[in-house]
Design an enzyme around this catalytic site. Sequence first.
Site, short mmCIF file in Angstrom:
data_model
loop_
_atom_site.label_atom_id
_atom_site.label_comp_id
_atom_site.label_asym_id
_atom_site.label_seq_id
_atom_site.Cartn_x
_atom_site.Cartn_y
_atom_site.Cartn_z
N PRO A 2 0.82 -1.21 0.00
CA PRO A 2 0.00 0.00 0.00
C PRO A 2 0.86 1.27 0.00
O PRO A 2 1.73 1.45 0.84
CB PRO A 2 -0.80 -0.12 1.29
CG PRO A 2 -0.76 -1.57 1.67
CD PRO A 2 0.57 -2.05 1.18
N GLU A 3 0.61 2.13 -0.98
CA GLU A 3 1.23 3.45 -1.02
C GLU A 3 0.12 4.46 -1.27
O GLU A 3 -1.06 4.13 -1.18
CB GLU A 3 2.34 3.48 -2.08
CG GLU A 3 3.42 2.43 -1.81
CD GLU A 3 4.70 2.60 -2.61
OE1 GLU A 3 4.96 3.72 -3.10
OE2 GLU A 3 5.45 1.61 -2.73
N LYS A 51 -0.65 8.23 3.07
CA LYS A 51 -0.94 6.81 3.24
C LYS A 51 -1.91 6.55 4.38
O LYS A 51 -2.07 5.41 4.83
CB LYS A 51 0.38 6.05 3.46
CG LYS A 51 1.28 6.09 2.22
CD LYS A 51 2.46 5.15 2.31
CE LYS A 51 3.56 5.69 3.17
NZ LYS A 51 4.76 4.83 3.16
N ARG A 255 14.60 -0.83 5.25
CA ARG A 255 13.63 -1.19 4.22
C ARG A 255 14.36 -1.57 2.94
O ARG A 255 15.49 -1.17 2.70
CB ARG A 255 12.67 -0.02 3.96
CG ARG A 255 11.88 0.38 5.20
CD ARG A 255 10.82 1.38 4.90
NE ARG A 255 10.23 1.92 6.13
CZ ARG A 255 9.27 2.83 6.16
NH1 ARG A 255 8.79 3.32 5.04
NH2 ARG A 255 8.79 3.27 7.32
#
Length: 281
Positions: A2-3, A51, A255
Amino acid sequence: MPEGDTVWRAARDLQAALAGAELTRTDFRVPRFATTDLSGRVVEGVASRGKHLLIRIAPGPGDDEGWTVHSHLKMEGLWHIYNRGERWRRPAFKARAVLETVSRQAVGFELGILRVLPRSGEDEAVGYLGPDLLGPDWDPAEALRRLEAVPERPVGLALLDQRNLAGIGNVYRCELCFLVGVHPLTPVRDVPDLPRLVDLSKRLLEANKSRSRRITTGLAGRDPLWVYNREKRGCLRCGTRVVHELVGDNELELRDLYYCPRCQPPPDLGEAASGAGTLEG
């Protein structure tokens, strides 16, 4: 993953399903809000903010102000919309929020953040965010100013920081750096054309916000991305093996980072990969 585009679509679909309807039942499956009941109140609207997702609910009897159901999908979250009585497509134990009307049911699964806030609490929840790439407050000059405020920070970390510009996640930051030919660990001050990068961020999210599949290459087939998750296939442009690293401001915020060492030659970094500041979602 999800972005900002994913959350924009979720807000659009929830808006169509819930806006203007009265809630007949609410069920918040997190301890802090387990006894909160917003039934009998009308959903005023749904909006995305970077977001984050905000479901705004009108005041009910005895309320001084309206309410906001605030959620963040994090890595695994999503909202589903069902007709009343329709079987869920995810296990019930993964549901964190259920909002029902006479005819529809919205279910939030595996939400990374779920809060029920007085409307006045919205600013505390999302007020720190930078300009929203897909929002009415988009301001490229302000986004540029925020990025440039920490010139020594690696651009790949600065793009992920939602305090700079809201909506970019891991896929977009890797693809954006590739598209402008910049190594993601290049300090912001050394990015040749930072305004172009900001403009491309906006255009890329706008192009993808209504698509079910994220595309940065212009190819809707099997190769929609240039470098992200292509360490076993190589750079789509030149075929060079894509580098995959874990990078973050600290050990708790590492990340995935993907880049082509040929199309994005690394700068002389020293210890620049450590960056400055922390990431905010």
